[in-house]
Scaffold this motif. Structure first.
Motif, PDB file in Angstrom:
ATOM      1  N   GLY A   1      10.301 -55.216 -41.370  1.00 45.70           N
ATOM      2  CA  GLY A   1      10.237 -53.832 -40.906  1.00 45.70           C
ATOM      3  C   GLY A   1       9.416 -53.740 -39.631  1.00 45.70           C
ATOM      4  N   ASP A   2       8.794 -52.595 -39.382  1.00 47.18           N
ATOM      5  CA  ASP A   2       7.937 -52.442 -38.206  1.00 47.18           C
ATOM      6  C   ASP A   2       6.807 -53.462 -38.251  1.00 47.18           C
ATOM      7  N   VAL A   3       6.463 -54.029 -37.090  1.00 52.90           N
ATOM      8  CA  VAL A   3       5.388 -55.024 -37.009  1.00 52.90           C
ATOM      9  C   VAL A   3       4.411 -54.583 -35.932  1.00 52.90           C
ATOM     10  N   ALA A   4       3.116 -54.497 -36.285  1.00 49.90           N
ATOM     11  CA  ALA A   4       2.073 -54.049 -35.361  1.00 49.90           C
ATOM     12  C   ALA A   4       1.201 -55.220 -34.931  1.00 49.90           C
ATOM     13  N   VAL A   5       0.778 -55.186 -33.666  1.00 47.65           N
ATOM     14  CA  VAL A   5      -0.184 -56.149 -33.124  1.00 47.65           C
ATOM     15  C   VAL A   5      -1.541 -55.467 -33.104  1.00 47.65           C
ATOM     16  N   VAL A   6      -2.512 -56.033 -33.794  1.00 49.86           N
ATOM     17  CA  VAL A   6      -3.848 -55.436 -33.889  1.00 49.86           C
ATOM     18  C   VAL A   6      -4.897 -56.509 -33.638  1.00 49.86           C
ATOM     19  N   GLY A   7      -6.160 -56.065 -33.562  1.00 49.99           N
ATOM     20  CA  GLY A   7      -7.271 -56.993 -33.416  1.00 49.99           C
ATOM     21  C   GLY A   7      -7.689 -57.154 -31.970  1.00 49.99           C
ATOM     22  N   SER A   8      -8.064 -58.384 -31.616  1.00 47.85           N
ATOM     23  CA  SER A   8      -8.540 -58.702 -30.275  1.00 47.85           C
ATOM     24  C   SER A   8      -7.985 -60.065 -29.887  1.00 47.85           C
ATOM     25  N   PRO A   9      -8.104 -60.456 -28.600  1.00 44.73           N
ATOM     26  CA  PRO A   9      -7.610 -61.780 -28.217  1.00 44.73           C
ATOM     27  C   PRO A   9      -8.218 -62.903 -29.049  1.00 44.73           C
ATOM     28  N   ALA A  10      -9.455 -62.735 -29.502  1.00 48.22           N
ATOM     29  CA  ALA A  10     -10.085 -63.771 -30.313  1.00 48.22           C
ATOM     30  C   ALA A  10      -9.690 -63.692 -31.779  1.00 48.22           C
ATOM     31  N   ASP A  11      -9.212 -62.546 -32.204  1.00 44.44           N
ATOM     32  CA  ASP A  11      -8.887 -62.334 -33.624  1.00 44.44           C
ATOM     33  C   ASP A  11      -7.590 -61.545 -33.731  1.00 44.44           C
ATOM     34  N   LEU A  12      -6.527 -62.133 -33.208  1.00 40.69           N
ATOM     35  CA  LEU A  12      -5.221 -61.466 -33.174  1.00 40.69           C
ATOM     36  C   LEU A  12      -4.623 -61.447 -34.574  1.00 40.69           C
ATOM     37  N   GLU A  13      -3.949 -60.325 -34.912  1.00 42.40           N
ATOM     38  CA  GLU A  13      -3.355 -60.189 -36.239  1.00 42.40           C
ATOM     39  C   GLU A  13      -2.054 -59.405 -36.129  1.00 42.40           C
ATOM     40  N   LEU A  14      -1.064 -59.807 -36.934  1.00 43.26           N
ATOM     41  CA  LEU A  14       0.193 -59.072 -37.050  1.00 43.26           C
ATOM     42  C   LEU A  14       0.236 -58.396 -38.411  1.00 43.26           C
ATOM     43  N   VAL A  15       0.518 -57.098 -38.419  1.00 45.22           N
ATOM     44  CA  VAL A  15       0.565 -56.324 -39.659  1.00 45.22           C
ATOM     45  C   VAL A  15       1.978 -55.775 -39.817  1.00 45.22           C
ATOM     46  N   SER A  16       2.602 -56.060 -40.954  1.00 43.62           N
ATOM     47  CA  SER A  16       3.980 -55.621 -41.210  1.00 43.62           C
ATOM     48  C   SER A  16       3.981 -54.397 -42.100  1.00 43.62           C
ATOM     49  N   ARG A  17       4.865 -53.452 -41.796  1.00 41.43           N
ATOM     50  CA  ARG A  17       4.977 -52.251 -42.607  1.00 41.43           C
ATOM     51  C   ARG A  17       5.840 -52.474 -43.838  1.00 41.43           C
ATOM     52  N   GLY A  18       6.847 -53.363 -43.735  1.00 39.42           N
ATOM     53  CA  GLY A  18       7.820 -53.505 -44.815  1.00 39.42           C
ATOM     54  C   GLY A  18       8.910 -52.455 -44.687  1.00 39.42           C
ATOM     55  N   SER A  19       9.730 -52.308 -45.721  1.00 39.07           N
ATOM     56  CA  SER A  19      10.851 -51.354 -45.750  1.00 39.07           C
ATOM     57  C   SER A  19      11.811 -51.568 -44.580  1.00 39.07           C
ATOM     58  N   PRO A  20      12.322 -52.806 -44.383  1.00 41.66           N
ATOM     59  CA  PRO A  20      13.266 -53.010 -43.286  1.00 41.66           C
ATOM     60  C   PRO A  20      14.559 -52.249 -43.516  1.00 41.66           C
ATOM     61  N   LEU A  21      15.251 -51.943 -42.418  1.00 40.16           N
ATOM     62  CA  LEU A  21      16.539 -51.253 -42.500  1.00 40.16           C
ATOM     63  C   LEU A  21      17.555 -52.136 -43.220  1.00 40.16           C
ATOM     64  N   PRO A  22      18.491 -51.512 -43.952  1.00 46.05           N
ATOM     65  CA  PRO A  22      19.499 -52.314 -44.656  1.00 46.05           C
ATOM     66  C   PRO A  22      20.470 -52.965 -43.703  1.00 46.05           C
ATOM     67  N   ALA A  23      21.058 -54.054 -44.157  1.00 43.24           N
ATOM     68  CA  ALA A  23      22.070 -54.746 -43.360  1.00 43.24           C
ATOM     69  C   ALA A  23      23.376 -53.976 -43.381  1.00 43.24           C
ATOM     70  N   PRO A  24      24.183 -54.073 -42.298  1.00 41.52           N
ATOM     71  CA  PRO A  24      25.527 -53.493 -42.335  1.00 41.52           C
ATOM     72  C   PRO A  24      26.342 -54.140 -43.425  1.00 41.52           C
ATOM     73  N   ARG A  25      27.244 -53.328 -44.036  1.00 41.85           N
ATOM     74  CA  ARG A  25      28.076 -53.881 -45.105  1.00 41.85           C
ATOM     75  C   ARG A  25      29.535 -53.755 -44.736  1.00 41.85           C
TER      76      ARG A  25
END
Length: 775
Positions: free
Chosen positions: A751-775
C-alpha cells in the motif's frame, strides 16, 4: 479421475522442467506398471493405477514433443538477441486490451493489446521459416484490437524472449497495423452481426447499465464505462464480464427449465440444451476460453443425458484428460483451472447445498440460484488468492448480492441478440426488461467498491492457495455442526469488530515526520513530498485514475499542493490529475520538455486551468525550493522527438528526473526513464547518489545495473499495480537489490509507503491495504 490428475501433474512437470522430464516420467511409469502387474494384478485399485500410469506415459510423450519443439524453434535465438522479424500469423484468441497504463492512451482506453497467435511463417534477416508455434504479440490497439480469432495477418516488429514457460516461443513487439489481413471465418461474421444488434439494443439504456448488458450476456465490454469497469474490479465481480461456464450454465439452465415445464424427456432436454450451448459459443465467438467453458458445460449436460448425476465426475475427468493431451499449455492456464474447479463445485457441492436449502423451505429455483455461484466461489477462492496474493471479504458479499440479477440479465441479453435480426423493437424490449437487473449489478459494484480497505493481503503462489484451501475445507467441515457454526460466527464477528475499523482508518497513519510518500494508485506513479508547510505538499505524478490519488492525499491531510510535477504525459501518470486537484488549492502544474502525446498535454492544461493553476515548464538544471524541500531537475538531458505510432519509449525517456532533498534524506524520482535516458545521466557525470530511489518504470527490466550502482540507494520504492499485465516489477532486479541489502517496498504489496526519519536513521513505513488487482 486418477488418470486426469496424473496427466495434469505430468504436463505441469514437463512444461516446467523441459523435455528431459518426459524420460524420467516414462521410466517411472514403466516401473509402476511392472510392479502392479507383477504383485497386484487382481487388486481392485490396480486398474486405476494402470490407467493413471498409461495416461501419464502418453502425457509425457506429448509434453516432451511440445517442449522440444519450443526449445529448438528457429525464433528462439533471434528472440534472445532482440532481432527484427516479419511474421505471418493466425489469431487464436480475442485481443486483450491494456487499459490506463498504455503508451499515449487516454485514461481508461487501450493503446496496446495482447494478441495470442499461431505462427505460419517468419522472416528474420536472411532466414525464412514456414513453421508453427505460439507467439504473443504486443501490438498497437488501432486495427489490431478488431481482429477476430481465425483471422490471418502479417506483423513487423522486434522479438523478445517469452516471459514465462507456457509453450510460447517468443514475444513480438509489433510496430504498425496488421498487414494483409485475411477475412474472418463466416461464423465470426454471423456472431458479429448479432453482437452489434445487442449493442444497439442496449444503447437505449443509460450508459452504465447499457454498457454492462453486452458484457454480462456475451462478454462484449467494448461499451463498458471506465467507472463501471473499475467498480467491478474492486468489488471482485469482473468474472461476470467474461464468458465462462457460468454463462453457459445459465443459458442451458434456462432452456432446461422451459423443457421441464413441457415435460420433455431428459435426453431430449439435454440434446436441446447442448444445441443452445453450441449456438451461444458461436454468439460469444469461439475463442479457446469460450470453447473450454463449453467443454465444462458439456460435462454437466452429458450427466443429465445419461440420467445419473454421478456421471458428471468421470465425465469431467475425461474432459480434462482429453483437453490437456490436445493442448498441454492448458495445464498452466489459470482460466482452465478455474473452469475445472467451478465445474467440479457445480456437480459436487451445489446439489447437496441446494437440497439442504430446499429442506428449509426455500423454493428449488431460489436454492439453485444461491448455491451455484456460492459453490463456484468457494471452490475457486484458493486459486484466486494464490494468483492475486489477496482475499476480499467484500467480494463474497458482492457476489451473493449479485446472484439474483445475473441470470435474468444474461438470458435477456442473449435473447436481445438472438431477436435483433427481426428488428430493433423486439431487441430493445428485451434490453428494457433486463435494465433492472443490470442497474442492480451497477449499484452492487459501486457500493462494494466504496468500502475502504476491503481487500486483505494473503500469501501468494501455491503456498497461499494451499493455505486458503485448508481454511475453506476446515470451515466446511466444522460448519456441519450447529455448535461449531455458532462458534465460527462469533469468531467472524469478533474479527470484523477488530479488523474493519483498523482497515478503514489504520492507527498511526500518516507517520509523524514523514518526508515522502509513494501512494498506492495501482499501475502508475504518485509521490507526495512534504514541503515543511503544514498541509501543503509537492505532488510528482497523479496515477491513472482520480480516486486513488485523491484518497491518498486525503489520508495525508493535504489541503493544498504547492506544485504538481508531471514527469511525462502517459496516462498512468496524468490520469488522476483532476482527482488530485479536486477541492485543493494548487500553485501550479509543471511539465517537462517532451509534450507528447498532444491530447494528454491539452487535458493537463485544461485541468490546470480549471483549478486556476498556471502551466509551467521544467528542464534539466532547474532548482525549486521550499522550507523543508529542495528539488533539482537532473533530466532529461537529450529528449527525443516523439513520432506517432511510437511504442512510448521516446516519451518514457523524456521523463523528468528529479532529486529531492528532504529531512529524511535524498530521494531520486525517475518517472519512467528507460535505458537510453539512464545512459545519458550516467554519461553526464552527474552525481546520482540518493538514499531512496523511486524505481524507474515501475521496476521494469529496462533498468540498467550500472544506473542502480551509480545511485547506490539504501531503500527503493516500486510504484506498481497488483496483478499488472506487464509483469512489473522484474524479479531479477528486485531480487538483486534485496540480496545487496537494499530495503525494497512495493505499493502492490504494502500500500502507501512513507519515508521517515533522518539520513542517519532512514525508515520506510507501510500503511498496508493495497489496492486489489484487476480481475
Amino acid at each position: 479421475m486418477p488418470a486426469a490428475l496424473a496427466v495434469w501433474a505430468v504436463v505441469l512437470l514437463g512444461i516446467g522442467l523441459g523435455p528431459g522430464a518426459g524420460a524420467g516420467v516414462l521410466a517411472s511409469c514403466a516401473v509402476v506398471v511392472a510392479a502392479t502387474l507383477t504383485r497386484h494384478r487382481g487388486a481392485v485399485w490396480a486398474a486405476a493405477v494402470l490407467a493413471a500410469a498409461g495416461s501419464a506415459s502418453a502425457a509425457a510423450l506429448v509434453v516432451a514433443a511440445h517442449t522440444a519443439l519450443v526449445e529448438l524453434h528457429p525464433l528462439r535465438a533471434p528472440a534472445e538477441r532482440g532481432a527484427a522479424a516479419e511474421v505471418r500469423v493466425v489469431v487464436t484468441d480475442d485481443p486483450r486490451a491494456l487499459r490506463t497504463t498504455g503508451y499515449g492512451a487516454r485514461p481508461g482506453e487501450a493503446s496496446q493489446v495482447l494478441v495470442p497467435v499461431v505462427l505460419q511463417r517468419a522472416v528474420v534477416g536472411d532466414g525464412s521459416w514456414a513453421v508453427g508455434g505460439r507467439l504473443l504479440l504486443i501490438a498497437p490497439a488501432g486495427e489490431w484490437a478488431g481482429l477476430l480469432p481465425g483471422q490471418a495477418a502479417t506483423a513487423h516488429g522486434l522479438l523478445a524472449p517469452a516471459g514465462r514457460r507456457d509453450l510460447t516461443v517468443a514475444v513480438l513487439r509489433v510496430r504498425g497495423p496488421p498487414g494483409e489481413p485475411a477475412p474472418p471465418p463466416w461464423w465470426q461474421h454471423a456472431a458479429g452481426g448479432l453482437r452489434a444488434g445487442l449493442r444497439e439494443a442496449a444503447g437505449v439504456l443509460p450508459p452504465a447499465p447499457g454498457g454492462l448488458l453486452p458484457g454480462l450476456a456475451v462478454g462484449d465490454t467494448s461499451a463498458l464505462t471506465a467507472e463501471v469497469e473499475s467498480d467491478f474490479r474492486a468489488a471482485g465481480l469482473t468474472h461476470l464480464l467474461a464468458v465462462s461456464g457460468a454463462n453457459l450454465a445459465i443459458v442451458a439452465g434456462a432452456v432446461l427449465a422451459l423443457l421441464r415445464l413441457l415435460r420433455a424427456d431428459p435426453r431430449l432436454a439435454a440434446a436441446v440444451s447442448a444445441a443452445a450451448v453450441l449456438g451461444f459459443v458461436v454468439l460469444a465467438r469461439p475463442s479457446p476460453s469460450v470453447v473450454r467453458a463449453a467443454a465444462m458445460a458439456g460435462v454437466v449436460l452429458l450427466a443429465l443425458a445419461m440420467g445419473r448425476g454421478r456421471s458428471a465426475v468421470p465425465a469431467l475427468a475425461a474432459a480434462v484428460l482429453v483437453l490437456l493431451l490436445a493442448d498441454p499449455a492448458l495445464a498452466v492456464d489459470p482460466g482452465f483451472a478455474l473452469s475445472v474447479l467451478a465445474t467440479a463445485a457445480l456437480v459436487l457441492l451445489a446439489p447437496g447445498w441446494s437440497a439442504a436449502l430446499q429442506r428449509l423451505g426455500l423454493p428449488r429455483w431460489a436454492a439453485e440460484a444461491l448455491t451455484v455461484p456460492a459453490a463456484a466461489f468457494v471452490a475457486t477462492a484458493p486459486l484466486i488468492a494464490g494468483l492475486n496474493a489477496e482475499v476480499s471479504p467484500v467480494a463474497v458479499v458482492a457476489n451473493l448480492l449479485a446472484v439474483p440479477a445475473v441470470a435474468p440479465a444474461t438470458v435477456l441479453g442473449v435473447l436481445a441478440a438472438v431477436v435483433s435480426p427481426l428488428g430493433a423493437l423486439p431487441a430493445q424490449m428485451c434490453a428494457w426488461a433486463a435494465a433492472p437487473a443490470a442497474w442492480w449489478l451497477v449499484v452492487v459494484a459501486d457500493r462494494s467498491a466504496a468500502v475502504p480497505g476491503a481487500v486483505l493481503g494473503w500469501p501468494g503462489g501455491p503456498a497461499g492457495a494451499l493455505l486458503l484451501c485448508l481454511v475453506v475445507l476446515g470451515l466446511l467441515w466444522f460448519g456441519r455442526s450447529p455448535r461449531w457454526r455458532a462458534l465460527l460466527l462469533a469468531v467472524a464477528l469478533g474479527l470484523a469488530l477488530v479488523l474493519v475499523p483498523t482497515r478503514v482508518a489504520p492507527p498511526g497513519w500518516p507517520p509523524p515526520g514523514w518526508a515522502a510518500v509513494a501512494c498506492d494508485v495501482g499501475q502508475g506513479d504518485a509521490v507526495v513530498l512534504a514541503t515543511g508547510r503544514p498541509g501543503w505538499v509537492v505532488l510528482v505524478d497523479a496515477g491513472p485514475d482520480d480516486g486513488p490519488v485523491d484518497a491518498c492525499l486525503d489520508r495525508l491531510g493535504v489541503q493544498g499542493i504547492a506544485l504538481v510535477v508531471v514527469s511525462h504525459l502517459h496516462a498512468d501518470h496524468v490520469g488522476g490529475l483532476a482527482g488530485a486537484l479536486r477541492g485543493r488549492a494548487v500553485g501550479g502544474v509543471a511539465v517537462g520538455p517532451v509534450r507528447a502525446p498532444a491530447w494528454a498535454l491539452r487535458e493537463v492544461a485544461a485541468t490546470a486551468s480549471g483549478a486556476g493553476a498556471p502551466l509551467v515548464a521544467l528542464a534539466a538544471g532547474g532548482r525549486l525550493e521550499w522550507p523543508a524541500l529542495t528539488l533539482d531537475v537532473l533530466g532529461p538531458l537529450h529528449p527525443a522527438a516523439f513520432v506517432d505510432g511510437d511504442d512510448g519509449t521516446a516519451v518514457n525517456d523524456g521523463s523528468l528526473v528529479l532529486r529531492a532533498r528532504t529531512p529524511a534524506g535524498s530521494v531520486l524520482l525517475t518517472g519512467d526513464a528507460e535505458l537510453a535516458a539512464q545512459a545519458d545521466l550516467l554519461g553526464s557525470g552527474a552525481d546520482l547518489r540518493a538514499d531512496v530511489l523511486k524505481m524507474p518504470h515501475h521496476g521494469s527490466r529496462y533498468t540498467s545495473v550500472a544506473f542502480l550502482n551509480a545511485v547506490a540507494p539504501r531503500a527503493v520504492l516500486v510504484s506498481v499495480g497488483a496483478g499488472n499485465r506487464y509483469r512489473h516489477p522484474d524479479p531479477g532486479l528486485v531480487g538483486g537489490l534485496e540480496r545487496a541489502g537494499v530495503a525494497v517496498r512495493r505499493t502492490d504489496l504494502a500500500g502507501d509507503v512513507a519515508v521517515v526519519g533522518s539520513p542517519a536513521d532512514l525508515e520506510l513505513v507501510s500503511r498496508g491495504s493495497p489496492l486489489p488487482a484487476p480481475r
